[in-house]
Motif scaffolding. Sequence first.
Motif, PDB file in Angstrom:
ATOM      1  N   PHE A 126      21.302   3.284  -2.994  1.00  0.00           N
ATOM      2  CA  PHE A 126      20.654   3.703  -4.229  1.00  0.00           C
ATOM      3  C   PHE A 126      20.374   2.506  -5.137  1.00  0.00           C
ATOM      4  CE2 PHE A 126      23.253   7.093  -2.593  1.00  0.00           C
ATOM      5  CZ  PHE A 126      22.405   8.185  -2.630  1.00  0.00           C
ATOM      6  N   TRP A 127      19.169   2.490  -5.703  1.00  0.00           N
ATOM      7  CA  TRP A 127      18.847   1.594  -6.804  1.00  0.00           C
ATOM      8  C   TRP A 127      19.248   2.264  -8.116  1.00  0.00           C
ATOM      9  CZ3 TRP A 127      17.663  -3.093  -5.288  1.00  0.00           C
ATOM     10  CH2 TRP A 127      16.912  -3.321  -4.144  1.00  0.00           C
ATOM     11  N   GLY A 128      19.613   1.483  -9.100  1.00  0.00           N
ATOM     12  CA  GLY A 128      19.764   1.979 -10.457  1.00  0.00           C
ATOM     13  C   GLY A 128      18.481   1.769 -11.234  1.00  0.00           C
ATOM     14  N   GLY A 129      18.433   2.327 -12.439  1.00  0.00           N
ATOM     15  CA  GLY A 129      17.257   2.189 -13.278  1.00  0.00           C
ATOM     16  C   GLY A 129      17.577   1.459 -14.570  1.00  0.00           C
ATOM     17  N   ALA A 130      16.618   0.649 -15.039  1.00  0.00           N
ATOM     18  CA  ALA A 130      16.735  -0.042 -16.319  1.00  0.00           C
ATOM     19  C   ALA A 130      15.755   0.584 -17.303  1.00  0.00           C
ATOM     20  CB  ALA A 130      16.457  -1.532 -16.164  1.00  0.00           C
ATOM     21  N   LEU A 131      16.283   1.217 -18.329  1.00  0.00           N
ATOM     22  CA  LEU A 131      15.488   1.908 -19.345  1.00  0.00           C
ATOM     23  C   LEU A 131      15.677   1.223 -20.695  1.00  0.00           C
ATOM     24  CD1 LEU A 131      16.242   5.669 -18.525  1.00  0.00           C
ATOM     25  CD2 LEU A 131      14.506   4.163 -17.526  1.00  0.00           C
ATOM     26  N   PRO A 132      14.836   1.560 -21.673  1.00  0.00           N
ATOM     27  CA  PRO A 132      14.994   0.950 -23.006  1.00  0.00           C
ATOM     28  C   PRO A 132      16.366   1.175 -23.625  1.00  0.00           C
ATOM     29  CG  PRO A 132      12.839   1.996 -22.827  1.00  0.00           C
ATOM     30  CD  PRO A 132      13.601   2.382 -21.592  1.00  0.00           C
ATOM     31  N   ASP A 133      17.019   2.287 -23.303  1.00  0.00           N
ATOM     32  CA  ASP A 133      18.254   2.630 -24.006  1.00  0.00           C
ATOM     33  C   ASP A 133      19.499   2.614 -23.129  1.00  0.00           C
ATOM     34  OD1 ASP A 133      17.731   4.798 -22.413  1.00  0.00           O
ATOM     35  OD2 ASP A 133      17.868   6.301 -24.014  1.00  0.00           O
ATOM     36  N   ASN A 134      19.458   2.003 -21.944  1.00  0.00           N
ATOM     37  CA  ASN A 134      20.656   2.071 -21.098  1.00  0.00           C
ATOM     38  C   ASN A 134      21.211   0.703 -20.711  1.00  0.00           C
ATOM     39  OD1 ASN A 134      18.848   1.282 -18.993  1.00  0.00           O
ATOM     40  ND2 ASN A 134      20.002   2.481 -17.490  1.00  0.00           N
ATOM     41  N   VAL A 135      20.992  -0.311 -21.534  1.00  0.00           N
ATOM     42  CA  VAL A 135      21.523  -1.642 -21.212  1.00  0.00           C
ATOM     43  C   VAL A 135      23.034  -1.584 -21.008  1.00  0.00           C
ATOM     44  CG1 VAL A 135      21.799  -4.010 -22.048  1.00  0.00           C
ATOM     45  CG2 VAL A 135      19.624  -2.813 -22.383  1.00  0.00           C
ATOM     46  N   LYS A 136      23.718  -0.755 -21.793  1.00  0.00           N
ATOM     47  CA  LYS A 136      25.176  -0.645 -21.687  1.00  0.00           C
ATOM     48  C   LYS A 136      25.606  -0.066 -20.351  1.00  0.00           C
ATOM     49  CE  LYS A 136      25.458   3.991 -23.714  1.00  0.00           C
ATOM     50  NZ  LYS A 136      24.017   4.276 -23.481  1.00  0.00           N
ATOM     51  N   ASP A 137      24.701   0.614 -19.649  1.00  0.00           N
ATOM     52  CA  ASP A 137      25.040   1.263 -18.383  1.00  0.00           C
ATOM     53  C   ASP A 137      24.791   0.373 -17.172  1.00  0.00           C
ATOM     54  OD1 ASP A 137      25.682   4.014 -19.332  1.00  0.00           O
ATOM     55  OD2 ASP A 137      23.603   3.932 -20.043  1.00  0.00           O
ATOM     56  N   LEU A 138      24.134  -0.763 -17.373  1.00  0.00           N
ATOM     57  CA  LEU A 138      23.718  -1.565 -16.220  1.00  0.00           C
ATOM     58  C   LEU A 138      24.912  -2.176 -15.492  1.00  0.00           C
ATOM     59  CD1 LEU A 138      20.573  -3.337 -17.740  1.00  0.00           C
ATOM     60  CD2 LEU A 138      20.677  -1.220 -16.405  1.00  0.00           C
ATOM     61  N   ARG A 139      25.818  -2.784 -16.224  1.00  0.00           N
ATOM     62  CA  ARG A 139      26.982  -3.402 -15.570  1.00  0.00           C
ATOM     63  C   ARG A 139      27.849  -2.348 -14.868  1.00  0.00           C
ATOM     64  NH1 ARG A 139      29.416  -8.570 -16.293  1.00  0.00           N
ATOM     65  NH2 ARG A 139      27.856  -8.949 -17.936  1.00  0.00           N
ATOM     66  N   PRO A 140      28.174  -1.220 -15.501  1.00  0.00           N
ATOM     67  CA  PRO A 140      28.945  -0.196 -14.781  1.00  0.00           C
ATOM     68  C   PRO A 140      28.243   0.294 -13.516  1.00  0.00           C
ATOM     69  CG  PRO A 140      29.022   0.229 -17.133  1.00  0.00           C
ATOM     70  CD  PRO A 140      28.033  -0.875 -16.948  1.00  0.00           C
ATOM     71  N   LEU A 141      26.924   0.461 -13.568  1.00  0.00           N
ATOM     72  CA  LEU A 141      26.194   0.869 -12.366  1.00  0.00           C
ATOM     73  C   LEU A 141      26.287  -0.192 -11.274  1.00  0.00           C
ATOM     74  CD1 LEU A 141      22.966   2.528 -13.830  1.00  0.00           C
ATOM     75  CD2 LEU A 141      24.456   3.548 -12.079  1.00  0.00           C
ATOM     76  N   HIS A 142      26.189  -1.449 -11.670  1.00  0.00           N
ATOM     77  CA  HIS A 142      26.310  -2.549 -10.712  1.00  0.00           C
ATOM     78  C   HIS A 142      27.633  -2.466  -9.973  1.00  0.00           C
ATOM     79  CE1 HIS A 142      25.802  -6.651  -9.162  1.00  0.00           C
ATOM     80  NE2 HIS A 142      27.007  -6.935  -9.625  1.00  0.00           N
TER      81      HIS A 142
END
Length: 450
Positions: A126-142
Amino acid sequence: MSEVELVVRSRRAVLPEGVRAAQVAVSGGRIEAVLPYEADVPEGARVEDTGDAMLLPGLVDTHVHVNDPGRAEWEGFWTATRAAAAGGITTLIDMPLNSLPPTTTTANLRTKQEVARGKAHIDVGFWGGALPDNVKDLRPLHYAGVFGFKCFLSPSGVEEFPELDQAQLAVSMGEIAGFGGLLIVHAEDPRQLAAAPHRSGPRYADFLSSRPHSSEDTAVEGLIALAKRLGARVHVLHLSSAAALPLIAAAKREGVRLTVETCPHYLTLTAEEVPDGASEFKCCPPIREAANQDLLWAALADGTIDCVVTDHSPSTVDLKTEDFATAWGGISSLQLSLAAVWTEARRRGHTVEDVVRWMSERTARLAGLGGKGAIEAGRDADFAVLDPEATFIVDPAELQHRNRITAYAGRTLHGVVRETWLRGRRIYTADPAAGATFTEPTGRLLERKN
């Protein structure tokens, strides 16, 4: 050497060093050794012989929209992975959008994984998504195991996955670079798209003019500058504009951490042949002119373009209206991608080894899938058995994806996938008498290794 359970023999095995006769020893679903064809078979091992067909590493498709959950009437894990298996694909990575919810938080990732579990005929990541409001979620998804992060620079077509503006792109790219992740980008510049002429109706020429080369070129130029400044690793999705190739080649020479993909439809279909009203040919960026296609092939040959992936983006048939302006943009080709690319590649003087490099070796490398992408000791025993000389006529009724609309209907393609194997187990057989047969799903859900 561990106890060998299976030996797959082929007089034409596509190995990292070239095509040769070999036998592949398999133990516990992994390749134990690649031996000479004439070597003694280990005691107790079952022997399978591909006959005159070629033995390829299973293909790795890193750009697939499964749409499940939420839009499973468009596609689902069961149907998408069956289509992939029938096309010699043994691993796919699912895009974060077109499903509800999109893969933009760890909770949403777990929801998608639960839906996929038990339905996958092949391995799925699965790829994750980068949205305007989810910068805080990027590292946890990684750290939850996504293989990277997709973003759009222009509207995605679905409201729950908005595009990034330039400031937001810089913030997301910087965050992803900070933890060593990969950003994959739909690169069309919204200003160039807004300035282009827009007309409703069935004329393909009108649609093509609404998605000009400059929209890709400008977006790629900006990505390169930002990736260079931030030291980020960036991948350009579904490149269709050959005018961007000099920018890409120059960036690579300078050491920018940039990779680029293109798709079967850009390599095998041309704008000149798209009938008016035939929105099964609609995708974004669009299928461009034959002269543009020639340059894409040259860029594949010299390595400016790294790999070929499907961008399998299905929808229900009713969304493929005759109005190119409003029809859903996406081409479904999981089952046909190997044959489509091989048909045109052989006409242009390329080899099956070239196709394997573009559609298996380099896609596995892009995603960091060290166990995939080649027939060599230590890798997963994932194989496609291909008869490269055989031909078939594309019949939509024989396709495995859920909505059987296709831009390839009626075309004669070279290359019939006879069998597909996943970790030493035959999961698909094309039987001339009985038709296509599949085993029950045994695909695994993959996570990026931290």
